[in-house]
Enzyme design. Structure first.
Site: not given
Length: 198
Positions: A14, A16, A170
């Site tokens: 991922d 961001d 996250d």
């Protein structure tokens, strides 16, 4: 250093909040965009929406707060404010170190809910564009996270079976998407603490 499972044949990141520390900037930009509509955009609310594309986020906020925000208008305000902050973005070292370590050893890709332009700019700012030939963004898929399409597309382009992919994430929705795709998951929150300030 984050250890990856021995059977890993491909790595999906991922962007961001995983490779790039953009989350504080996204948080502030969302707050600015939705505050005129009386939406109390807290860090907790933001975390629950992480990984959703812009339009889907605004539609969800309309549902939660009984507002009638125009996704395009509010999305443009959010994007414009984020652009003013993007050059301050730093890499998240503990994850960026994994990228550097496995570059040219295992196939790697980015699977992000960001737009293509947003992802390109972020990767340029943190000087990591050259590590990723495969970048799947919100522009490349029909079904955003928690649907597994983003990560399945990454696996397909890397030529790696989903079971042998490790996803670094996250966000709650991204972690769900990776599990749904049958992939191994590294929750970067176990290694890196994201703080939000107003």
């Amino acid at each position: 250093m984050i250890e990856i499972p021995k059977q890993a044949e491909g790595l999906i990141f991922d962007l961001d909040g995983t490779v790039a520390n953009t989350m504080q900037n996204h948080f502030l930009s969302w707050r600015k965009a939705v505050m005129p509509y009386g939406v109390d955009f807290t860090a907790k609310l933001f975390k629950s929406l992480t990984g959703k594309p812009r339009e889907a986020t605004i539609l969800k906020l309309n549902e939660l707060f009984d507002t009638t925000m125009n996704p395009e208008e509010v999305g443009n305000v959010k994007a414009a404010h984020f652009k003013t902050l993007v050059d301050t973005t730093k890499e998240i070292a503990i994850v960026a170190d994994v990228v550097r370590k496995y570059h040219n050893i295992l196939p790697m890709s980015i699977g992000t809910g960001s737009t293509r332009n947003g992802a390109k700019k972020t990767l340029e700012v943190i000087e990591m564009s050259h590590f990723f030939d495969i970048v799947i963004t919100a522009n490349d898929i029909e079904n955003p996270k928690p649907h597994p399409e983003t990560f399945l597309k990454c696996a397909e382009l890397m030529g790696v079976h989903p079971m042998n992919c490790v996803v670094f994430e996250d966000g709650i929705l991204g972690i769900q998407a990776a599990k749904e795709a049958g992939m191994m998951v590294v929750d970067v929150n176990d290694y890196y603490k994201m703080e939000f300030t107003i």
